[in-house]
Design an enzyme around this catalytic site. Structure first.
Site, PDB file in Angstrom:
ATOM      1  N   GLY A 132       0.786  -1.230   0.000  1.00 26.08           N
ATOM      2  CA  GLY A 132       0.000   0.000   0.000  1.00 26.08           C
ATOM      3  C   GLY A 132       0.815   1.276   0.000  1.00 26.08           C
ATOM      4  O   GLY A 132       0.288   2.359   0.283  1.00 26.08           O
TER       5      GLY A 132
ATOM      6  N   LYS B  17       9.480   8.866  -6.966  1.00 23.50           N
ATOM      7  CA  LYS B  17       9.730   7.437  -6.802  1.00 23.50           C
ATOM      8  C   LYS B  17      11.031   7.162  -7.543  1.00 23.50           C
ATOM      9  O   LYS B  17      11.024   6.870  -8.751  1.00 23.50           O
ATOM     10  CB  LYS B  17       8.581   6.596  -7.355  1.00 23.50           C
ATOM     11  CG  LYS B  17       8.801   5.104  -7.139  1.00 23.50           C
ATOM     12  CD  LYS B  17       7.519   4.311  -7.227  1.00 23.50           C
ATOM     13  CE  LYS B  17       7.784   2.843  -6.889  1.00 23.50           C
ATOM     14  NZ  LYS B  17       6.560   2.080  -6.663  1.00 23.50           N
TER      15      LYS B  17
END
Length: 230
Positions: free
Chosen positions: A18, A41
């Site tokens: 998650g 990211k």
């Protein structure tokens, strides 16, 4: 004048824990409050779906390659995907390049804290170098006690000062396994100084800005409390 950026690293107990949903919720919540926030990211293997979701919530902030500078098509651990060419310094420098451009920088890891990135290097070494706080995403299910304990043990050993755990329900109440009712309480007994947060089951597909925004509004109080402590 260059901004003083607060950097928050979002990791998980493993793949599918998650992390991206949590990062997206935090990003959308903070931006809705008027803060200048960027999510990155640094490393991604396989499809760039996670990158595209986060980018859709921060349109125009960064190019895909700025937001995700190390992307490898092969969906395996970064150490293997990069053919051992990725170094810790590459990742740290890419993150620090974004600091000063925002008030908060959300850094989503790939996989769990000990995913091999380079020879002898995992995300924990990146966190240690950055000296940033950590938000750990975990699914509230059977097995999470071991996963969270191992991750928190490692974070403690590298001197992480501020660590928060977000337990998310991974299925509707009717399908929840018996451990879900006691997992938070048991973990709190092991880690009395760690703050735990709960998110309800948010559905099986949160891959669009509309669904993230709806989930963010429903969990506004929880997100507000978490970001107030970061």
């Amino acid at each position: 004048m260059k901004r003083v950026t607060r950097t928050h690293f979002i990791t998980g107990t493993g793949t599918g824990s998650g992390k991206t949903t949590l990062t997206a919720l935090l990003l959308d919540h903070l931006r809705a409050q008027g803060e200048i926030v960027i999510a990155v990211k640094p490393v991604c293997t396989g499809p760039r779906d996670d990158v595209q979701l986060l980018q859709s919530l921060q349109p125009g902030a960064l190019s895909d390659d700025e937001m995700n500078p190390f992307h490898y098509q092969n969906p395996v651990t970064p150490l293997v995907a990069s053919r051992r060419r990725l170094k810790k310094e590459h990742i740290v420098n890419a993150i620090r390049q974004r600091e000063g451009e925002c008030d908060r920088l959300l850094v989503e890891g790939a996989g769990g804290l000990r995913v091999p990135l380079a020879a002898g290097v995992a995300w924990d070494e990146v966190v240690k170098t950055l000296k940033c706080d950590v938000v750990l995403a975990a699914q509230n299910r059977l097995g999470v006690l071991n996963e969270v304990n191992l991750t928190l043990d490692r974070l403690k050993s590298i001197g992480a000062k501020k660590v928060f755990v977000v337990l998310s329900e991974c299925c509707p109440p009717s399908r929840r396994d018996p451990s879900a009712a006691s997992n938070e309480r048991v973990l709190a007994e092991f880690w009395p100084k760690t703050l735990f947060f709960r998110l309800p089951y948010l559905g099986s597909n949160l891959g669009t800005p509309r669904k993230i925004r709806a989930a963010r509004k429903k969990n506004k109080k929880t997100l507000a409390r978490l970001v107030s402590l970061l």
